[in-house]
Design a protein around this motif. Structure first.
Motif: not given
Ligand code: HEM
Length: 379
Positions: A101-102, A106-107, A111-113, A119-120
């Motif tokens: 998960v980390d 990470g990315n 970008n906080n988005s 992506e997860l």
């Protein structure tokens, strides 16, 4: 429907059950057999044979899936594989799940988005299952792609060409995993495939085909469902910012929170059974051979079972939801799905600040039994 006609016969002649008590009864009663997907696929074969295609590999693989077999074979296979899915065993995977998960967020943290689904939620379960099974690194990317395709097998609206394509994937998957099994026979590791080979050699009568079918089944059942839990769960929290804030302030309530998210917007909405005897439910006569669809999602919002069922309450007590079904086919991967969702959701909430939905239009996938988003952009 639950209030007006809880035992309803739809236009295709199938029974649709929506009350908690009825759904639980059917899932626990041996007069109802699980859906017969292999038989339905066999029936479709005749159309394809005219076009020199067939679904033989697909039918042969899923005929051995736990979901479609009954005792004593079911008991034997389930007790073997089940050892790897006990909550204590799964708990040992928590640090590895946290690590994945980390890496995945990470990315996004920078970008906080992010799109939570692509992506997860989507890469997480397939990586975890690969790790458990011990899929070698060099074929991992290939296996991730196959797994995504195999996990759509439960869509009742799959076209013949989609199924024919899936048959090809099954052939490639089988060939590849036969090699992995052969490698593990020579050099056993600390993974599920090696464990199953040892069990077979110790006389548990597990055939190579059964080991292969277990590998495929785990990808089939463990992917889309977990994606939906993380996606639907995060969406529910985004729509209830006060609940999200409560979880952010008290991360220790995550276990309770995930149970509530499973109940509130269930990843699998409906599953199917066939009656093997005539039986009366809710003053309606269900005949042997009739198909019965039990709606887990509707049962999980039944006011006779849950206080204020439409309200999301992460601290809800006595939450005996049916999101993982009940009876002998109760979800084998429940403990694993729980840990994956707990880690993913808590990490997202703690690391991405002031999370907000970043779209006005949400698109849902088209499978009528599995409820899940195509994407979930947040900022
Ligand atoms: C069975 C739900 C995740 C493996 C089931 C069933 C449900 C379910 C409702 C019963 C199906 C039926 O009786 O027709 C879910 C949900 C999940 C999830 C909501 C995620 C939130 C997983 C994971 C795995 C898994 C991560 C394994 C990696 C299985 C297996 C069965 C099963 C093997 C068949 C058990 C049997 O027939 O004895 N699941 N599942 N599931 N699930 Fe899950």
């Amino acid at each position: 429907l639950r209030a007006k006609e809880p035992v309803h016969r739809n236009f295709l002649g199938s029974w649709v059950l929506t009350r908690y008590a009825d759904v639980k009864f059917v899932l626990r009663d041996s007069n109802f057999r699980s859906d017969n997907l292999p038989q339905r696929l066999k029936n479709k074969n005749s159309y394809l044979e005219d076009r020199h295609q067939n679904l033989n590999a697909l039918v042969s693989a899923c005929s051995k899936w736990l979901l479609y077999i009954e005792p004593p074979d079911h008991t034997r296979m389930r007790s073997l594989v089940g050892k790897f899915f006990y909550p204590e065993m799964v708990e040992r995977l928590r640090p590895q799940i946290q690590h994945i998960v980390d890496e995945l967020i990470g990315n996004a943290q920078l970008n906080n988005s992010m799109d939570i689904i692509s992506e997860l939620a989507r890469p997480l379960p397939v990586r975890v299952i690969s790790k458990m099974l011990g899929v070698p690194e060099e074929i991992q990317n290939q296996v991730y792609k196959w797994a995504e395709e195999i996990s759509t097998i439960f869509d009742p609206l799959n076209s013949l060409s989609t199924l024919a394509h899936m048959n090809e994937i099954v052939l490639k998957f089988t060939e590849s995993f036969r090699e992995v099994i052969a490698q593990r026979e020579k050099e056993p590791q600390q993974d599920l495939i090696s464990f199953l080979i040892t069990a077979r050699n110790e006389g548990d009568k597990l055939s190579n085909d059964e080991i292969l079918s277990i590998c495929m089944l785990l990808f089939g059942t463990g992917e889309e469902t977990t994606v939906n839990l993380i996606g639907n769960g995060m969406l529910a929290l985004l729509h209830h910012p006060e609940q999200m804030e409560k979880l952010k302030q008290q991360p220790a309530i995550i276990q309770n929170a995930v149970e509530e998210l499973l109940r509130y917007d269930s990843p699998i909405q409906g599953i199917s059974r066939t009656a093997i005897e005539n039986i009366e439910i809710g003053n309606k006569e269900i005949k042997a051979g009739d198909q019965v669809i039990v709606y887990l999602g509707a049962a999980n919002r039944d006011p006779k079972q849950f206080y204020e069922p439409d309200c999301l309450d992460l601290t809800r007590n006595d939450n005996r939801h049916l999101a993982f079904a009940d009876g002998i086919h109760y979800c084998l991967g429940a403990a694993l799905a729980r840990v994956e969702a707990q880690v993913a959701i808590n990490t997202l909430i703690q690391r991405l600040h002031n999370l907000q939905l970043y779209t006005d239009t949400l698109e849902w996938r088209t499978n009528i039994n599995l409820r899940g988003l195509k994407s979930l952009p947040v900022t």
